[in-house]
Design a protein around this motif. Structure first.
Motif, PDB file in Angstrom:
ATOM      1  N   UNK A  47      -4.670 -10.954  -3.805  1.00 58.04           N
ATOM      2  CA  UNK A  47      -5.071 -11.802  -4.934  1.00 58.04           C
ATOM      3  C   UNK A  47      -3.912 -12.030  -5.903  1.00 58.04           C
ATOM      4  N   UNK A  48      -3.058 -11.038  -6.045  1.00 61.25           N
ATOM      5  CA  UNK A  48      -1.970 -11.121  -7.020  1.00 61.25           C
ATOM      6  C   UNK A  48      -0.915 -12.167  -6.670  1.00 61.25           C
ATOM      7  N   UNK A  49      -0.871 -12.604  -5.402  1.00 62.36           N
ATOM      8  CA  UNK A  49       0.160 -13.572  -4.988  1.00 62.36           C
ATOM      9  C   UNK A  49      -0.446 -14.867  -4.467  1.00 62.36           C
ATOM     10  N   UNK A  50      -1.755 -14.930  -4.354  1.00 58.58           N
ATOM     11  CA  UNK A  50      -2.420 -16.095  -3.767  1.00 58.58           C
ATOM     12  C   UNK A  50      -2.082 -17.342  -4.577  1.00 58.58           C
ATOM     13  N   UNK A  51      -1.696 -18.398  -3.884  1.00 56.91           N
ATOM     14  CA  UNK A  51      -1.337 -19.654  -4.533  1.00 56.91           C
ATOM     15  C   UNK A  51       0.126 -19.735  -4.930  1.00 56.91           C
ATOM     16  N   UNK A  52       0.841 -18.602  -4.864  1.00 57.19           N
ATOM     17  CA  UNK A  52       2.268 -18.601  -5.237  1.00 57.19           C
ATOM     18  C   UNK A  52       3.167 -18.265  -4.043  1.00 57.19           C
ATOM     19  N   UNK A  53       2.687 -17.403  -3.142  1.00 53.57           N
ATOM     20  CA  UNK A  53       3.473 -16.974  -1.986  1.00 53.57           C
ATOM     21  C   UNK A  53       2.922 -17.622  -0.724  1.00 53.57           C
ATOM     22  N   UNK A  54       3.809 -17.889   0.235  1.00 55.05           N
ATOM     23  CA  UNK A  54       3.406 -18.436   1.530  1.00 55.05           C
ATOM     24  C   UNK A  54       4.104 -17.670   2.642  1.00 55.05           C
ATOM     25  N   UNK A  55       3.310 -17.140   3.564  1.00 54.85           N
ATOM     26  CA  UNK A  55       3.869 -16.460   4.736  1.00 54.85           C
ATOM     27  C   UNK A  55       3.854 -17.440   5.902  1.00 54.85           C
ATOM     28  N   UNK A  56       4.925 -17.416   6.698  1.00 51.58           N
ATOM     29  CA  UNK A  56       4.999 -18.284   7.868  1.00 51.58           C
ATOM     30  C   UNK A  56       5.798 -17.583   8.953  1.00 51.58           C
ATOM     31  N   UNK A  57       5.723 -18.145  10.151  1.00 54.82           N
ATOM     32  CA  UNK A  57       6.400 -17.501  11.296  1.00 54.82           C
ATOM     33  C   UNK A  57       6.984 -18.579  12.185  1.00 54.82           C
ATOM     34  N   UNK A  58       8.229 -18.454  12.547  1.00 50.52           N
ATOM     35  CA  UNK A  58       8.878 -19.345  13.502  1.00 50.52           C
ATOM     36  C   UNK A  58       8.908 -18.612  14.838  1.00 50.52           C
ATOM     37  N   UNK A  59       8.042 -19.014  15.748  1.00 50.21           N
ATOM     38  CA  UNK A  59       7.913 -18.283  17.011  1.00 50.21           C
ATOM     39  C   UNK A  59       9.164 -18.431  17.879  1.00 50.21           C
ATOM     40  N   UNK A  96       2.314  -1.666  -1.377  1.00 50.89           N
ATOM     41  CA  UNK A  96       1.084  -2.443  -1.346  1.00 50.89           C
ATOM     42  C   UNK A  96       1.241  -3.642  -0.421  1.00 50.89           C
ATOM     43  N   UNK A  97       0.128  -4.050   0.132  1.00 51.62           N
ATOM     44  CA  UNK A  97       0.092  -5.192   1.049  1.00 51.62           C
ATOM     45  C   UNK A  97       0.205  -6.493   0.262  1.00 51.62           C
ATOM     46  N   UNK A  98       0.956  -7.461   0.817  1.00 46.58           N
ATOM     47  CA  UNK A  98       1.157  -8.751   0.164  1.00 46.58           C
ATOM     48  C   UNK A  98       0.518  -9.890   0.949  1.00 46.58           C
ATOM     49  N   UNK A  99       0.832  -9.981   2.253  1.00 50.39           N
ATOM     50  CA  UNK A  99       0.346 -11.111   3.040  1.00 50.39           C
ATOM     51  C   UNK A  99       0.415 -10.781   4.520  1.00 50.39           C
ATOM     52  N   UNK A 100      -0.421 -11.455   5.302  1.00 52.53           N
ATOM     53  CA  UNK A 100      -0.464 -11.296   6.754  1.00 52.53           C
ATOM     54  C   UNK A 100      -0.627 -12.644   7.425  1.00 52.53           C
ATOM     55  N   UNK A 101       0.039 -12.818   8.564  1.00 48.54           N
ATOM     56  CA  UNK A 101      -0.151 -13.990   9.409  1.00 48.54           C
ATOM     57  C   UNK A 101      -0.485 -13.518  10.815  1.00 48.54           C
ATOM     58  N   UNK A 102      -1.528 -14.132  11.378  1.00 50.91           N
ATOM     59  CA  UNK A 102      -1.941 -13.813  12.739  1.00 50.91           C
ATOM     60  C   UNK A 102      -2.395 -15.116  13.386  1.00 50.91           C
ATOM     61  N   UNK A 103      -1.638 -15.589  14.356  1.00 50.36           N
ATOM     62  CA  UNK A 103      -1.921 -16.907  14.903  1.00 50.36           C
ATOM     63  C   UNK A 103      -1.762 -17.949  13.813  1.00 50.36           C
ATOM     64  N   UNK A 104      -2.804 -18.754  13.613  1.00 51.90           N
ATOM     65  CA  UNK A 104      -2.772 -19.765  12.558  1.00 51.90           C
ATOM     66  C   UNK A 104      -3.441 -19.293  11.270  1.00 51.90           C
TER      67      UNK A 104
END
Length: 122
Positions: free
Chosen positions: A60-72, A46-54
């Motif tokens: 919904x199951x992880x919103x507010x608890x998980x944070x996705x980030x990217x170090x370019x 199942x999908x958890x999170x996506x980051x695209x640009x900013x």
């Protein structure tokens, strides 16, 4: 060889935190859209999170608890997981579109990490 290499994960008690990392290897020089997925025991991925640009999006199951980030600069994607619950137990996979040059031409391909186990249990 172009690939994504994951690290982090392990066993944590409910309410605890973990951070997963996903680093590009080989001649990938840029990561574009990146996502995290997970596969709980006996269930489908199942999908958890996506980051695209900013922009970031979360299940919904992880919103507010998980944070996705990217170090370019480091070509690494992270998933910070807080307030973990037993139902977060799964194998976690990163996925990203990566740019590379092949015979002088700019190319893009999609890559998966090898997966890492996260177990939330007391």
């Amino acid at each position: 060889q172009r690939q994504l290499v994951q690290s982090g994960g392990g066993l944590v008690q409910p309410g605890g935190s973990l951070r997963l990392s996903c680093a590009a290897r080989g001649n990938i020089f840029r990561l574009n859209t990146a996502s995290w997925y997970r596969q709980p025991p006996g269930k489908q991925r199942e999908w958890v999170a996506t980051i695209s640009g900013d922009s970031t999006k979360y299940a919904d199951s992880v919103k507010g608890r998980f944070t996705i980030s990217k170090d370019n600069a480091e070509l690494t994607v992270f998933l910070q997981m807080n307030s973990l619950k037993p139902e977060d137990t799964a194998v976690y996979f990163c996925n990203a579109d990566g740019d590379f040059y092949y015979l002088g031409d700019l190319e893009e391909d999609n890559y998966w990490g090898q997966g890492t186990q996260v177990t939330v249990s007391s």
